[in-house]
Motif scaffolding. Sequence first.
Motif, short mmCIF file in Angstrom:
data_model
loop_
_atom_site.label_atom_id
_atom_site.label_comp_id
_atom_site.label_asym_id
_atom_site.label_seq_id
_atom_site.Cartn_x
_atom_site.Cartn_y
_atom_site.Cartn_z
N ARG A 37 -57.35 118.32 -29.08
CA ARG A 37 -55.94 117.98 -29.76
C ARG A 37 -55.24 116.92 -29.14
O ARG A 37 -54.57 115.94 -29.72
N TRP A 62 -53.18 125.76 -20.97
CA TRP A 62 -53.26 124.43 -20.33
C TRP A 62 -52.29 124.07 -19.21
O TRP A 62 -52.43 123.75 -18.24
N GLU A 93 -58.00 122.49 -27.16
CA GLU A 93 -56.50 121.85 -26.68
C GLU A 93 -56.86 120.31 -26.19
O GLU A 93 -56.08 119.38 -26.38
N ARG A 133 -52.82 127.75 -31.28
CA ARG A 133 -52.57 126.54 -30.45
C ARG A 133 -51.23 126.81 -29.50
O ARG A 133 -51.34 126.18 -28.55
N TRP A 142 -53.15 128.05 -26.55
CA TRP A 142 -53.73 126.95 -26.15
C TRP A 142 -52.77 126.15 -25.02
O TRP A 142 -53.09 125.66 -23.90
N ARG A 143 -51.68 125.88 -25.61
CA ARG A 143 -50.82 125.24 -24.62
C ARG A 143 -50.13 125.79 -23.38
O ARG A 143 -50.15 125.14 -22.23
#
Length: 291
Positions: free
Chosen positions: A179, A278, A176, A271, A274-275
């Motif tokens: 990204r 985070w 992440e 993903r 991941w978000r």
Amino acid sequence: MAWNPSDIPDQSGRTFVITGANGGIGKQTTRALAGKGGTVIMACRNTDAAQRVADRIDGDVRVSALDLADLASIRDFADRTGEIDVLINNAGLMYVPFSRTEDGFETQWGVNHLGHFALTGLLLDRLRDRVVTLSSIAHNQISKLRTDDLNYEHRKYQRNPAYSQAKLSNLMFARELQRRLTESGSSKRSYAVHPGVSATDLFARTETPLDKVSKPFIALVGHSPAKAAESSLFAATMPDADPAVYWGPTWLFGSRGPVRPAPSSTLSKDREVWRRLWEESERLTDVTYKF
């Protein structure tokens, strides 16, 4: 032909921060980078032990206090640290009994992931090149990341799944971060690596009878700390290393072998998770990244 540490280019003029550098993989990484002319800052909780290691390594090696189980210590370390080229998030705990960090985080997740998340965010504006974060083949031993209870507030603690959660978090964080760096137009890079399996002191700190027998067994199936350090060294120094690749050994289910593109779990590529990871990490550490 397999990559090996002799391929590392000259690192003169480059500064590295390595967490947990006073033993095992971190010590070998420090020795190799200092041997190539790099300046290495050993970021360690036990500064006396770290200094004894530093004194036996030729080159520009310095010791600085850092306790990843304490956000105040992480902020203090960041305040004392100037510009660096590479941050290697190496330190870790494995299969330890339940406890909480100074800030109330489950210790394996708090040290392995949240501590490094906070440290990276606080150093990002002084980072010139890249971040290398060590994950593990253990990341694939869980099928779900409980982003609603990462801190073990509402479920029974189990040391093995807790370790896997922490190492999956390391892998997702590295991805992440890359990204977000790409999205922001930054030239900085974030790498996820795994070292394979090595008979370091991680296998002697579980406070169970396994502490007496695990290291000799692991030595048979894994590889030496010097070989295990090659994944970190590759990602930290090779100019054309692809940050989209998960680098590590692939022989014997990832336990040993040369550095190559390594497989990772389907979950580790999600993903949306991941978000969520985070956002929860920012909330808990109160560290917001500025790209």
